[in-house]
Design an enzyme around this catalytic site. Structure first.
Site, PDB file in Angstrom:
ATOM      1  N   LYS A  41      -1.430  15.066 -10.309  1.00  0.00           N
ATOM      2  CA  LYS A  41      -0.219  14.815 -11.166  1.00  0.00           C
ATOM      3  C   LYS A  41       0.339  16.254 -11.176  1.00  0.00           C
ATOM      4  O   LYS A  41       1.737  16.128 -11.575  1.00  0.00           O
ATOM      5  CB  LYS A  41      -1.022  14.410 -12.481  1.00  0.00           C
ATOM      6  N   TYR A  47      -7.477  14.470 -10.121  1.00  0.00           N
ATOM      7  CA  TYR A  47      -6.504  13.645 -10.787  1.00  0.00           C
ATOM      8  C   TYR A  47      -5.468  14.758 -11.364  1.00  0.00           C
ATOM      9  O   TYR A  47      -4.140  14.580 -11.219  1.00  0.00           O
ATOM     10  CB  TYR A  47      -7.320  13.038 -12.131  1.00  0.00           C
ATOM     11  N   SER A  83       1.674  12.388 -16.073  1.00  0.00           N
ATOM     12  CA  SER A  83       0.228  12.450 -17.010  1.00  0.00           C
ATOM     13  C   SER A  83       0.297  13.848 -17.615  1.00  0.00           C
ATOM     14  O   SER A  83       0.919  14.919 -17.306  1.00  0.00           O
ATOM     15  CB  SER A  83      -0.842  12.459 -16.172  1.00  0.00           C
ATOM     16  N   ASP A 121       0.844  -1.143  -0.115  1.00  0.00           N
ATOM     17  CA  ASP A 121       0.147   0.058   0.016  1.00  0.00           C
ATOM     18  C   ASP A 121       0.920   1.194   0.015  1.00  0.00           C
ATOM     19  O   ASP A 121       1.626   1.482   1.136  1.00  0.00           O
ATOM     20  CB  ASP A 121      -0.839   0.058   1.261  1.00  0.00           C
ATOM     21  N   VAL A 122       0.973   1.777  -1.009  1.00  0.00           N
ATOM     22  CA  VAL A 122       1.929   3.056  -1.233  1.00  0.00           C
ATOM     23  C   VAL A 122       1.553   4.227  -0.539  1.00  0.00           C
ATOM     24  O   VAL A 122       2.206   5.171  -0.225  1.00  0.00           O
ATOM     25  CB  VAL A 122       2.044   3.582  -2.806  1.00  0.00           C
TER      26      VAL A 122
END
Length: 263
Positions: free
Chosen positions: A163, A159, A146, A67-68
């Site tokens: 990023k 999101y 991204s 689990d990061v």
């Protein structure tokens, strides 16, 4: 036999059970890397590792669930690389979560927190755990960025923000480690044939009342090269940034978008 560019190097690959992470693991194994592969759940991870180990025995591919967003789990991942392969040369981080497209006014705070925790905090925690083990000079970290980290995308605020945070973290960490000879970069794709983008495409199709094929056609039309990238193409960019071929490259956000950001 010709020496491969990652012979004798140990690489940790996160998100390795599918998509970009799996493609990176396979490409690095082909270049002689010893691998530690991680994912949030076991799922297909062991199957991927077994397949890689059969094709490239020198990879000695081992797996672990990570689990990061958990600092202790990130520490344990890097410790496993040292324990099993004697060190750590490259962190290739391909774990990410997407956002269900929709207006920001409808975005739940918990969803914002989830996306930021995995995409931004997770990169920080992994790097924090990897840094003490990376060789100086020569160590490398490659994140998955991204195109949305360069310019915002409507109905994708969380999101895009995650990023964007990762892009500045990449640059900051690159400056911090530069004098020690370790490099930090990111690969920034646009639309890639992967599970994450399939889920995003299916959700967009449901929301707009059109077919998945129509969504894909619209998306391909937005890309100057006229198609989505394959995960293998993105893996080539990872390989470049992880090897001496990019020895004077650090802090970059490598555009692998098919021309989207310059359109």
């Amino acid at each position: 036999m010709t020496q491969r560019v990652l012979d004798g190097k140990t690489v940790v690959v996160t998100g390795a059970s599918q998509g970009i992470g799996e493609a990176v693991a396979r490409r690095f194994a082909a270049e002689g890397a010893r691998l530690v592969l991680s994912e949030l759940s076991a799922g297909a991870l062991q199957e991927v590792a077994d397949d890689i180990a059969a094709a490239f025995p020198a990879s000695q591919a081992v797996t672990t669930v990570t689990d990061v967003t958990d600092p202790a789990a990130c520490d344990a991942l890097m410790a496993l690389a040292v324990e099993r392969h004697g060190g750590l040369d490259v962190l290739a981080h391909a774990t990410a979560v997407g956002q269900r497209p929709g207006p920001t006014a409808d975005l739940a705070p918990d969803e914002w927190d989830r996306i930021m925790a995995v995409n931004a905090k997770g990169a920080f925690l992994l790097a924090r755990s990897a840094i003490p083990h990376l060789p100086r000079p020569g160590g490398a970290i490659v994140f998955t960025g991204s195109y949305t980290g360069l310019a915002g995308k409507p109905e994708s605020a969380a999101y895009s923000a995650s990023k964007g945070a990762l892009r500045l973290f990449t640059q900051s960490l690159a400056l911090e480690l530069a004098r020690e000879g370790a490099r930090v970069n990111a690969v920034a794709p646009s639309f890639v044939e992967s599970r994450l983008n399939r889920e995003y495409t299916e959700e967009t199709a449901r929301r707009e009342g059109i077919s998945v094929e129509e969504v894909l056609a619209q998306r391909d039309a937005e890309i100057p090269l006229g198609r989505r990238a394959t995960a293998a193409e993105v893996a080539e960019a990872f390989l470049y940034l992880a090897t001496p071929a990019s020895s004077f490259v650090t802090g970059t956000w490598l555009d692998v978008t098919g021309g989207v950001v310059v359109r």
